[in-house]
Design an enzyme around this catalytic site. Structure first.
Site, PDB file in Angstrom:
ATOM      1  N   CYS A   1      54.738   4.516  39.170  1.00 12.64           N
ATOM      2  CA  CYS A   1      54.177   5.847  39.374  1.00 12.64           C
ATOM      3  C   CYS A   1      54.506   6.686  38.147  1.00 12.64           C
ATOM      4  O   CYS A   1      55.563   6.535  37.548  1.00 12.64           O
ATOM      5  CB  CYS A   1      54.791   6.457  40.634  1.00 12.64           C
ATOM      6  SG  CYS A   1      54.273   8.156  40.922  1.00 12.64           S
TER       7      CYS A   1
ATOM      8  N   ASP B   1      59.228   6.240  39.327  1.00 17.36           N
ATOM      9  CA  ASP B   1      58.407   7.343  38.834  1.00 17.36           C
ATOM     10  C   ASP B   1      58.745   7.679  37.386  1.00 17.36           C
ATOM     11  O   ASP B   1      59.788   7.266  36.857  1.00 17.36           O
ATOM     12  CB  ASP B   1      58.638   8.570  39.731  1.00 17.36           C
ATOM     13  CG  ASP B   1      57.384   9.444  39.842  1.00 17.36           C
ATOM     14  OD1 ASP B   1      56.520   9.378  38.953  1.00 17.36           O
ATOM     15  OD2 ASP B   1      57.291  10.208  40.825  1.00 17.36           O
TER      16      ASP B   1
ATOM     17  N   ASP C   1      48.188  11.626  42.100  1.00 20.13           N
ATOM     18  CA  ASP C   1      48.787  12.605  43.012  1.00 20.13           C
ATOM     19  C   ASP C   1      47.698  13.338  43.783  1.00 20.13           C
ATOM     20  O   ASP C   1      47.990  14.052  44.741  1.00 20.13           O
ATOM     21  CB  ASP C   1      49.612  13.628  42.228  1.00 20.13           C
ATOM     22  CG  ASP C   1      51.047  13.151  42.033  1.00 20.13           C
ATOM     23  OD1 ASP C   1      51.416  12.120  42.616  1.00 20.13           O
ATOM     24  OD2 ASP C   1      51.794  13.814  41.292  1.00 20.13           O
TER      25      ASP C   1
HETATM   26  C1  GLA Z   1      55.433  12.621  41.118  1.00 21.46           C
HETATM   27  C2  GLA Z   1      54.747  11.556  41.934  1.00 21.46           C
HETATM   28  C3  GLA Z   1      54.638  12.008  43.364  1.00 21.46           C
HETATM   29  C4  GLA Z   1      56.003  12.289  43.920  1.00 21.46           C
HETATM   30  C5  GLA Z   1      56.689  13.330  43.056  1.00 21.46           C
HETATM   31  C6  GLA Z   1      58.134  13.509  43.465  1.00 21.46           C
HETATM   32  O1  GLA Z   1      54.625  13.742  40.990  1.00 21.46           O
HETATM   33  O2  GLA Z   1      53.495  11.249  41.403  1.00 21.46           O
HETATM   34  O3  GLA Z   1      54.003  11.009  44.150  1.00 21.46           O
HETATM   35  O4  GLA Z   1      56.746  11.111  43.968  1.00 21.46           O
HETATM   36  O5  GLA Z   1      56.682  12.958  41.689  1.00 21.46           O
HETATM   37  O6  GLA Z   1      58.779  14.458  42.732  1.00 21.46           O
END
Ligand code: GLA
Length: 737
Positions: free
Chosen positions: A521, A473, A543
């Site tokens: 991500c 991420d 998201d």
């Molecule tokens: C981001 C990602 C989500 C999740 C959160 C976790 O927003 O896009 O899918 O993994 O972080 O904190």
């Protein structure tokens, strides 16, 4: 030839000046034609040592181009326009030489045509007539693909004195000025990749990003330009462009009544680069496709190329997974992870991913404000460590994956306490923090930080070789613009050096863990780009998991990125982002058009939802090869503002087809036209099967029917009865008999 996209220029003034230059290898005009089955691109060099893009369009023979040079002259096609000497206006290249001279005068010395594992490559070597500057320009045609690309390497070949780069674009592509329309994609958190389609105006249109890390959130680097009016899906001439760069980018579309030039590359704003003697800057590839099968043709070319060259494991089926985020958010623990693993295994899933919340010892990660950087297990939540989780996964017969955000730290972390100089930060100013008011970005310009980020993955994998999947991420842009590592004179290079550092880390990870599945991500789809995808298996599309809005987001992404790369998860109803209530069938039918997964606490699903989920996952596994490897045809756009959106996939031989149609608007009496299936073979007969009937005893009326491809294409199928209520949908497979 229908349209000549790249036409000849050979402006008399330029040729006249160039003719005086002393020449060796280029004493004769030479044209190289690179061709795929559908497309040719021609580059011509003249006896002045200059090179021109001359043609990009339907495939031609080498002999067709003879005599072309010098015939047309209505727009500029110089492959390497430079600032300061021969002409004015926007240029690809602008530099400051060691003595302050701000022009270049590059002459091509050699042109080589070679073949490597990726396809054919033209390498044009230009040298400045006076100063120690070499520019290598590359033009590639990918093997077994209709994608072409071009980029440059810039080298200071001097012994002393720095050369400063002010403009260093990858490409300048001429496009015929006709009835051009521009299709581009814009968004933000939770509504990524919205499509805008407009007539291309005269003047300068800029497609750019300056977020530093998540370059696809605002504007996506991919865009299309049509040549014959408002673009259609399956007919008409359309060009698609995409920059393969993970950082800030800028594409300038310069249009007037007679010509279009597209200058694309790294965004040079506040990013001047110094080349010391011997140093080289490699610019990213600018990829391009020509299609006379409309936008769909461009997309299919990028999808095929993407699966082969633009991502990792594009030739391997991707697992059906459950991700823990929307199910439990930060509240992970051994017991609940075990329960979720058991549930997804029972539904037929193949992989479980534990999201955020599992780490941090002194500063436990119980929310967004602490723990990033401290990649050790929170023993209170997970007393048996990651081992306990991989063992549980084994017990349930599924694989295990884990979330990390390794480019980041929280100021509440042991990492930050020990290494405050490892984050991008400014000496004389307080830190600006992101998520949780404590999130900061690690300084990937620093090789020690690069080692740390590599070690995050390496240590996890060494200690837990059973980990099959990592969700990587990135939840911040670049703030605190200053690298404690880089010297003062290189501070303007952070936006570029950061990404070079990140790429080095990813190279090392991929070299050591080639089989590991890694999801890209960035707060959702902030990194849906081909700059990073080559190291990754897929991206988290958004998201926002609301099925209705996902139709739009996935539609936008599908213009450049294949379904196999789009993580599409079924989540709870009401949806957590939009509060919309949508039936389970609609949610599955939308997610099944990408890489299917779930993002939910299965414990909270009703028995009926679970029963449906089990059937839908089983059905997805059957059609998965068609969705993940097949050719996509967008049939009815949600942007047409009708009652229905629809798309389909077909395998290479068009023997196996999958169709998805969604009721996206419901007004009484609305007409639902027949759905014509563009991607079928007219000469085959297809048996239709309803993949996901809400009630297995009452499948769609179309189920079991055998219909000729010609009828499916020309007359279409009546889906009206299946889409008679709000949020109804249909997922059909068609098999050639
Ligand atoms: C981001 C990602 C989500 C999740 C959160 C976790 O927003 O896009 O899918 O993994 O972080 O904190």
């Amino acid at each position: 030839m229908k349209q000549k996209l790249f036409q000849e220029l050979a402006r008399a003034g330029l040729l006249g000046a160039a003719a005086i230059m002393s020449l060796t290898a280029t004493a004769e005009n030479r044209t190289h034609v690179l061709s795929s089955d559908k497309t040719s691109l021609a580059v011509t060099t003249n006896d002045g040592g200059q090179a021109y893009f001359q043609y990009f369009g339907p495939t031609i023979k080498d002999t067709d181009i003879a005599g072309f040079f010098g015939v047309g002259s209505n727009f500029t096609g110089h492959t390497l326009p430079q600032f300061g000497l021969h002409s004015s206006g926007e240029k690809m290249l602008a530099v400051v030489m060691p003595d302050g001279t701000m022009s270049t005068d590059l002459v091509m010395e050699t042109m080589e045509r070679t073949t490597d594992e990726k396809g054919e490559l033209l390498t044009l070597v230009f040298k400045d007539k006076v100063y120690p500057l070499t520019v290598k320009q590359y033009v590639r045609k990918y093997a077994d693909s209709d994608v072409f690309s071009t980029w440059i390497d810039i080298t200071n070949t001097g012994k002393k004195g720095n050369i400063k780069l002010l403009n260093f674009a990858s490409a300048c592509i001429p496009v015929a000025r006709l009835d051009n329309w521009l299709t581009q994609f814009h968004g933000s958190w939770g509504c990524e990749t919205g499509m805008t389609e407009t007539e291309l105006p005269n003047g300068q249109t800029v497609i750019a990003d300056k977020a530093g890390l998540r370059n696809a959130f605002g504007t996506n680097p991919g865009f299309m330009i049509s040549l014959d009016g408002k673009p259609a899906e399956n007919r008409g001439e359309v060009l698609g462009f995409n920059l393969l760069w993970s950082g800030n980018y800028k594409t300038k579309i310069l249009a007037d009544n007679g010509s279009i030039d597209i200058i694309g590359g790294i965004n040079e704003d506040t990013s001047a680069i110094t080349l010391k003697p011997g140093e080289c800057l490699s610019t990213p590839e600018f990829a391009m496709v020509y299609s006379d099968e409309g936008k769909g043709g461009v997309s299919r070319a990028f999808h095929k190329w993407g699966r082969k060259y633009g991502m990792t494991h594009g030739d391997k089926l991707h697992d059906v997974l459950l991700n823990s985020w929307e199910g439990v958010y930060f509240d992970v623990n051994q017991e609940v992870m075990d329960q979720m693993m058991g549930d997804i295994a029972a539904l037929g899933g193949e992989l479980f991913v534990m999201d955020d919340g599992w780490f941090g010892d002194k500063h436990p990660r119980n929310g967004g404000s602490a723990g990033l950087g401290d990649w050790m297990v929170n023993k209170k939540k997970l007393p048996e460590g990651i081992k306990g989780l991989t063992e549980a996964a084994k017990k349930h017969g599924i694989k295990f994956g884990i979330w990390i955000e390794p480019e980041m730290a929280n100021t509440k972390s042991e990492l930050f306490e020990e290494h405050p100089d490892w984050v991008l930060s400014q000496k004389n100013r307080p830190l600006s923090c992101g998520r949780g008011d404590t999130q900061v970005v690690l300084d990937l310009c620093n090789p020690k930080v690069q080692d740390f980020v590599f070690d995050v993955t390496d240590n996890l994998m060494k200690e837990n070789p059973e980990i099959a999947y990592i969700k990587w991420d990135c939840n911040s842009d670049i703030m605190n613009y200053n690298s404690p590592y880089l010297p003062a004179e290189r501070q303007s290079e952070i936006y570029v050096r950061y990404h070079q550092g990140l790429h080095k880390v990813l190279d090392r990870i991929r070299a050591k863990y080639p089989d590991l599945v890694i999801q890209l991500c960035a707060s959702g789809g902030g990194r849906a780009d081909y700059g990073l995808l080559p190291w990754f298996d897929e991206f988290w599309t958004s998201d926002n998991t609301d099925a209705l809005q996902r139709i739009y987001i996935q539609w936008g992404d599908s213009h450049f990125y294949p379904a196999i790369a789009q993580a599409s998860h079924v989540s709870a109803s009401p949806n957590h982002q939009t509060r919309r209530e949508v039936p389970i069938k609609f949610r599955f039918d939308v997610a099944m058009s990408g890489r299917l997964g779930m993002e939910i606490q299965p414990k909270n699903m009703t028995d009926a939802e679970k029963e449906f989920a089990k059937r839908a996952i089983q059905a997805y596994k059957e059609i998965r090869p068609v969705v993940q490897f097949g050719n996509q045809y967008r049939l009815v756009s949600p942007y047409d503002k009708g009652p229905v959106a629809a798309l389909m996939y077909a395998d290479e031989k068009k023997d196996n087809v999958v169709v998805f149609a969604y009721r996206i608007e419901y007004l009484n009496g609305q007409n639902i036209p027949n759905l014509r299936l563009d991607g079928v073979d007219p000469d085959k007969n297809y048996r239709i099967h309803d993949l996901t009937p809400a009630d297995p005893k009452r499948p769609s009326r179309l189920d079991g029917k055998v219909v000729s491809g010609r009828i499916l294409k020309n007359a279409g199928i009546n889906i009206g009865s299946s889409l008679g209520r709000p949020f109804t949908s249909v997922a059909l497979s068609l098999t050639a008999e």
